[in-house]
Design a protein around this motif. Structure first.
Motif, PDB file in Angstrom:
ATOM      1  N   ASN A  98      14.303  -2.638   8.696  1.00  0.00           N
ATOM      2  CA  ASN A  98      15.027  -2.605   9.918  1.00  0.00           C
ATOM      3  C   ASN A  98      16.453  -3.092   9.773  1.00  0.00           C
ATOM      4  O   ASN A  98      17.356  -2.648  10.379  1.00  0.00           O
ATOM      5  N   LYS A  99      16.562  -4.026   8.834  1.00  0.00           N
ATOM      6  CA  LYS A  99      18.037  -4.524   8.399  1.00  0.00           C
ATOM      7  C   LYS A  99      18.862  -3.474   7.724  1.00  0.00           C
ATOM      8  O   LYS A  99      20.008  -3.296   8.067  1.00  0.00           O
ATOM      9  N   LEU A 100      18.318  -2.603   7.220  1.00  0.00           N
ATOM     10  CA  LEU A 100      18.944  -1.576   6.616  1.00  0.00           C
ATOM     11  C   LEU A 100      19.332  -0.350   7.563  1.00  0.00           C
ATOM     12  O   LEU A 100      20.540   0.045   7.557  1.00  0.00           O
ATOM     13  N   LYS A 101      18.551  -0.326   8.288  1.00  0.00           N
ATOM     14  CA  LYS A 101      18.584   0.795   9.459  1.00  0.00           C
ATOM     15  C   LYS A 101      19.884   0.136  10.344  1.00  0.00           C
ATOM     16  O   LYS A 101      20.817   1.013  10.477  1.00  0.00           O
ATOM     17  N   LEU A 102      19.915  -1.010  10.501  1.00  0.00           N
ATOM     18  CA  LEU A 102      21.057  -1.572  11.575  1.00  0.00           C
ATOM     19  C   LEU A 102      22.270  -1.501  10.724  1.00  0.00           C
ATOM     20  O   LEU A 102      23.386  -1.411  11.361  1.00  0.00           O
ATOM     21  N   ASN A 103      22.091  -1.443   9.524  1.00  0.00           N
ATOM     22  CA  ASN A 103      23.494  -1.370   8.656  1.00  0.00           C
ATOM     23  C   ASN A 103      23.967  -0.086   8.344  1.00  0.00           C
ATOM     24  O   ASN A 103      24.746   0.128   7.515  1.00  0.00           O
ATOM     25  N   GLY A 104      23.254   0.829   8.750  1.00  0.00           N
ATOM     26  CA  GLY A 104      23.840   2.370   8.560  1.00  0.00           C
ATOM     27  C   GLY A 104      23.339   2.953   7.380  1.00  0.00           C
ATOM     28  O   GLY A 104      23.681   3.887   7.158  1.00  0.00           O
ATOM     29  N   VAL A 105      22.154   2.430   6.869  1.00  0.00           N
ATOM     30  CA  VAL A 105      21.685   3.110   5.501  1.00  0.00           C
ATOM     31  C   VAL A 105      20.817   4.028   5.978  1.00  0.00           C
ATOM     32  O   VAL A 105      20.054   4.105   6.705  1.00  0.00           O
ATOM     33  N   ASN A 106      21.185   5.628   5.104  1.00  0.00           N
ATOM     34  CA  ASN A 106      20.591   6.593   5.709  1.00  0.00           C
ATOM     35  C   ASN A 106      19.307   6.872   4.782  1.00  0.00           C
ATOM     36  O   ASN A 106      18.213   7.734   5.154  1.00  0.00           O
ATOM     37  N   GLU A 107      19.144   6.465   3.430  1.00  0.00           N
ATOM     38  CA  GLU A 107      18.126   6.812   2.624  1.00  0.00           C
ATOM     39  C   GLU A 107      17.832   5.629   1.565  1.00  0.00           C
ATOM     40  O   GLU A 107      18.890   4.850   0.963  1.00  0.00           O
TER      41      GLU A 107
END
Length: 170
Positions: free
Chosen positions: A93-102
């Motif tokens: 969830n943190k990575l999604k919020l930071n705009g990580v795609n993969e």
């Protein structure tokens, strides 16, 4: 965000011997693994897998390698390595919020089991090596069932095959 579980396994589905040794991997597997990790740019592993791969193969020259650990005192001199005690769900969830795609999830029976049980894996790449262990460590250490859809089969070398699956989400 897409999460890919990447594992190298024996023909009968083991990721290592009972002592954790996984010296069966090939150069073809290594090159494919590094290519997928570099393309994604973000990797998540457990601490033991990180220690096996560091410093020969990890961390990547660019991107970020998150290492799951309960030890809050671990630090790295390398700015691309981040030790975290977040749960798999919280980290994703943190990575999604930071705009990580993969993200590529690698190694360790406990780590990959947590990601599968929490329904966080979208695709699985299995590099199958031509060896069989009579006893060893299987990929997962929990009782669950997940359906997969075969996306492709790649011949990485004359001896190594890669199966690429999509995880069917219900």
């Amino acid at each position: 965000m897409k999460t890919i579980l990447y594992m190298d396994i024996t023909t009968n589905g083991m990721i290592g011997k009972t002592d954790g040794n996984s010296d069966f991997t090939s150069e073809a597997d290594l090159q494919s693994f590094l290519k997928v990790c570099r393309s994604a740019g973000t990797i998540i592993s457990g601490r033991k897998t990180y220690e096996v791969l560091y410093p020969d193969y990890m961390p990547l020259e660019s991107g970020t390698h998150y290492v799951l650990t309960s030890n809050k005192n671990l630090k790295s001199d390398n700015a691309t390595v981040k030790f975290t005690d977040l749960s798999p769900t919280d980290l994703i969830n943190k990575l999604k919020l930071n705009g990580v795609n993969e993200v590529v999830i690698i190694g360790g029976q406990n780590t990959v089991t947590q990601f599968m049980e929490q329904n966080l894996i979208d695709e699985i790449c299995l590099d199958i090596e031509p060896i069989i262990y009579g006893q060893g460590m299987s990929i997962f250490n929990a009782d669950f069932e997940t359906k997969l859809e075969l996306l492709e089969v790649n011949k990485l070398s004359s001896q190594t095959v890669q199966l690429h699956y999509k995880v069917v989400k219900s």
